[in-house]
Scaffold this motif. Structure first.
Motif, mmCIF file in Angstrom:
data_model
loop_
_atom_site.group_PDB
_atom_site.id
_atom_site.type_symbol
_atom_site.label_atom_id
_atom_site.label_comp_id
_atom_site.label_asym_id
_atom_site.label_seq_id
_atom_site.Cartn_x
_atom_site.Cartn_y
_atom_site.Cartn_z
ATOM 1 N N GLN A 45 -20.828 -18.093 -7.771
ATOM 2 C CA GLN A 45 -21.282 -17.241 -6.682
ATOM 3 C C GLN A 45 -22.451 -16.409 -7.183
ATOM 4 O O GLN A 45 -22.388 -15.839 -8.268
ATOM 5 N N TRP A 46 -23.486 -16.314 -6.395
ATOM 6 C CA TRP A 46 -24.673 -15.587 -6.804
ATOM 7 C C TRP A 46 -24.549 -14.119 -6.437
ATOM 8 O O TRP A 46 -24.151 -13.770 -5.336
ATOM 9 N N THR A 47 -24.912 -13.283 -7.372
ATOM 10 C CA THR A 47 -24.992 -11.849 -7.155
ATOM 11 C C THR A 47 -26.410 -11.413 -7.511
ATOM 12 O O THR A 47 -27.179 -12.194 -8.080
ATOM 13 N N LYS A 48 -26.734 -10.177 -7.191
ATOM 14 C CA LYS A 48 -28.074 -9.687 -7.527
ATOM 15 C C LYS A 48 -28.322 -9.718 -9.032
ATOM 16 O O LYS A 48 -29.406 -10.042 -9.487
ATOM 17 N N ARG A 49 -27.300 -9.392 -9.789
ATOM 18 C CA ARG A 49 -27.440 -9.386 -11.247
ATOM 19 C C ARG A 49 -27.728 -10.791 -11.774
ATOM 20 O O ARG A 49 -28.588 -10.978 -12.642
ATOM 21 N N LYS A 50 -27.024 -11.803 -11.251
ATOM 22 C CA LYS A 50 -27.253 -13.174 -11.705
ATOM 23 C C LYS A 50 -28.638 -13.669 -11.300
ATOM 24 O O LYS A 50 -29.274 -14.418 -12.047
ATOM 25 N N ILE A 51 -29.112 -13.247 -10.133
ATOM 26 C CA ILE A 51 -30.445 -13.654 -9.700
ATOM 27 C C ILE A 51 -31.494 -13.059 -10.622
ATOM 28 O O ILE A 51 -32.446 -13.737 -11.030
ATOM 29 N N ILE A 52 -31.319 -11.797 -10.984
ATOM 30 C CA ILE A 52 -32.274 -11.140 -11.887
ATOM 31 C C ILE A 52 -32.244 -11.822 -13.264
ATOM 32 O O ILE A 52 -33.293 -12.090 -13.867
#
Length: 99
Positions: free
Chosen positions: A83-90
């Motif tokens: 699952q993608w979160t903002k932290r993983k995207i960054i």
């Protein structure tokens, strides 16, 4: 280009045509091969989203047979397991820039 894609490209086909047309005017054969490879491989996104990995891998490998840059799309397959979160995207963005 981003605004055009966001407004008008609702399917992978339109995006693949844009990628192909962007490189068609280059005089180098490698650029034309790369655009053909990405035009084919970008259509694997639908299969990746539906978790049909074999079809997605086959399309990516077909695109990779034209130019090796299409093989980069193989990295999207493991991303479907999380699952993608903002932290993983960054983190993914920073990792892409670093690589």
């Amino acid at each position: 280009m981003y605004i055009f894609i966001e407004r008008y490209c609702k399917e992978n086909y339109c995006l693949s045509i844009l990628i192909f047309m962007a490189f068609i005017y280059y005089s180098f054969f490698s650029a034309i091969r790369q655009s053909m490879a990405l035009s084919i491989a970008i259509n694997s996104f639908g299969y990746i989203g539906d978790r049909k990995w074999i079809k997605a891998i086959l399309l990516i490998l077909l695109g990779g047979s034209f130019h090796y840059t299409a093989l980069v799309l193989l990295a999207f397959i493991p991303f479907t397991f999380t699952q993608w979160t903002k932290r993983k995207i960054i983190l993914a963005l920073l990792g892409s820039v670093a690589v």
